[in-house]
Design a protein around this motif. Structure first.
Motif, PDB file in Angstrom:
ATOM      1  N   UNK A 261       0.818  -1.220   0.000  1.00  7.68           N
ATOM      2  CA  UNK A 261       0.000   0.000   0.000  1.00  7.68           C
ATOM      3  C   UNK A 261       0.849   1.265   0.000  1.00  7.68           C
ATOM      4  N   UNK A 262       2.061   1.195   0.559  1.00  8.47           N
ATOM      5  CA  UNK A 262       2.887   2.397   0.692  1.00  8.47           C
ATOM      6  C   UNK A 262       3.795   2.652  -0.509  1.00  8.47           C
ATOM      7  N   UNK A 263       3.614   1.885  -1.589  1.00 13.48           N
ATOM      8  CA  UNK A 263       4.492   2.033  -2.747  1.00 13.48           C
ATOM      9  C   UNK A 263       4.318   3.417  -3.388  1.00 13.48           C
ATOM     10  N   UNK A 264       5.412   4.002  -3.817  1.00 12.17           N
ATOM     11  CA  UNK A 264       5.376   5.235  -4.620  1.00 12.17           C
ATOM     12  C   UNK A 264       5.721   4.804  -6.035  1.00 12.17           C
ATOM     13  N   UNK A 265       4.713   4.751  -6.875  1.00 12.73           N
ATOM     14  CA  UNK A 265       4.839   4.079  -8.170  1.00 12.73           C
ATOM     15  C   UNK A 265       5.982   4.617  -9.035  1.00 12.73           C
ATOM     16  N   UNK A 266       6.134   5.943  -9.237  1.00 16.05           N
ATOM     17  CA  UNK A 266       7.237   6.427 -10.086  1.00 16.05           C
ATOM     18  C   UNK A 266       8.611   6.011  -9.567  1.00 16.05           C
ATOM     19  N   UNK A 267       8.777   6.079  -8.228  1.00 16.53           N
ATOM     20  CA  UNK A 267      10.058   5.677  -7.630  1.00 16.53           C
ATOM     21  C   UNK A 267      10.291   4.192  -7.830  1.00 16.53           C
ATOM     22  N   UNK A 268       9.258   3.402  -7.611  1.00 17.20           N
ATOM     23  CA  UNK A 268       9.367   1.942  -7.751  1.00 17.20           C
ATOM     24  C   UNK A 268       9.747   1.544  -9.179  1.00 17.20           C
TER      25      UNK A 268
END
Length: 310
Positions: A261-268
């Protein structure tokens, strides 16, 4: 927004079996509210309590300021899951009979019926017996009968059953138009794609208890984590070691990565290893269908704060 229907702390038991426990929700003017859950969850019992077909052991049901026996049933429209039109009766006679039961003016009901029959592609079918209609046509007639008296609250139980895709689109358009004109709509359906497209809020029930309740947007934000679909042959162990990956489902050259849930999509995305084989990649949130399956099969457990954990 005005509450048309308020269900508060509803409880119901049959003999020693607890069917409903502490069920509370509202249906507001001009909104489409979904009531969802697997078979046996308590949806039909809840609807039957609202309709006065049975009465709760605990809690209250309020329509405007009217409670239980005082609720004006002529202000409510109901399309039951089990269809109940008299087969040997003419279509128009059936609709007008049901309108009369709701104390609706017959002349106005006939005008509305003819307009709806034409809108639903049933022009000229008003003098045909119900038994001569196809299943889809019968469904349209019963839908018309449920709204002929201009109800303030409309309860639809599996309204899309037996409809072809064209008729489904017609029903969706009409349901949304009714809501836009102020009708409060409570909709029960197992077609999660339709619910996700059509409804403003949802109440999900499982084993007679609330498990999810909120606007569609909030539910998706709170419970629907992102997933990444990658087309390309990749080693499962490599994918499982990636940061923010809860689990991976893999079939041939398709890998679905369920993210935390805590993923930051662009960073990932920037952190993906260069040796991944990627023909296609897409990221979206898991669907309401997947949330429903997880709840119905007990793959997720709600904690006290309302968060969902795998």
């Amino acid at each position: 927004m005005e509450n048309i229907l308020t269900v508060k702390e509803l409880g119901k038991s049959f003999k020693e079996t607890r069917i409903l426990q502490n069920i509370s929700f509202e249906v507001r003017k001009g909104e489409i509210m979904a009531i969802l859950g697997p078979n046996g969850a308590g949806k039909s019992t809840t609807i039957r309590n609202i309709m006065g077909i049975m009465y709760p052991d605990e809690g209250s049901i309020v329509f405007h300021n009217h409670v239980e026996n005082e609720i004006p049933r002529n202000k409510i429209g109901y399309l039951p899951e089990e269809r109940g039109l008299y087969k040997n009766v003419k279509v128009m006679d059936m609709i007008l009979y049901l309108a009369e039961l709701k104390d609706y003016p017959i002349k106005k009901a006939k005008e509305r019926a003819l307009a709806y029959l034409a809108k639903f592609g049933l022009e000229g079918k008003d003098r045909v017996s119900v038994e001569e209609l196809s299943k889809g046509m019968g469904q349209k007639v019963q839908f018309i009968a449920s709204i002929i008296h201009e109800p303030e609250l409309l309860i639809l139980d599996e309204p899309f059953s037996g409809l072809d895709p064209v008729s489904q689109e017609l029903f969706k358009k009409e349901i949304r138009e009714l809501a836009n004109n102020g009708t409060a709509i409570l909709l029960s359906s197992h077609q999660m794609n339709v619910v996700e497209e059509l409804c403003d809020r949802l109440f999900m029930i499982h084993r007679g208890q609330k498990v999810i309740y909120g606007t569609m947007e909030n539910v998706k934000n709170q419970y629907a984590n992102f997933k990444c679909t990658i087309k390309g042959r990749n080693d499962l162990a490599l994918l499982e070691k990636l940061s923010n990956v809860q689990r991976v489902e893999q079939t041939e050259d398709i890998s679905i990565l369920y993210l935390t849930q805590d993923v930051i999509v662009p960073v990932w995305l920037r952190q993906l290893p260069e040796n991944l084989h990627i023909q296609e990649l897409s990221i979206d949130r898991i669907s309401l269908h997947e949330i429903f399956i997880d709840v119905a099969t007990d793959q997720h457990i709600l904690d006290e704060g309302g968060a969902v954990h795998a």
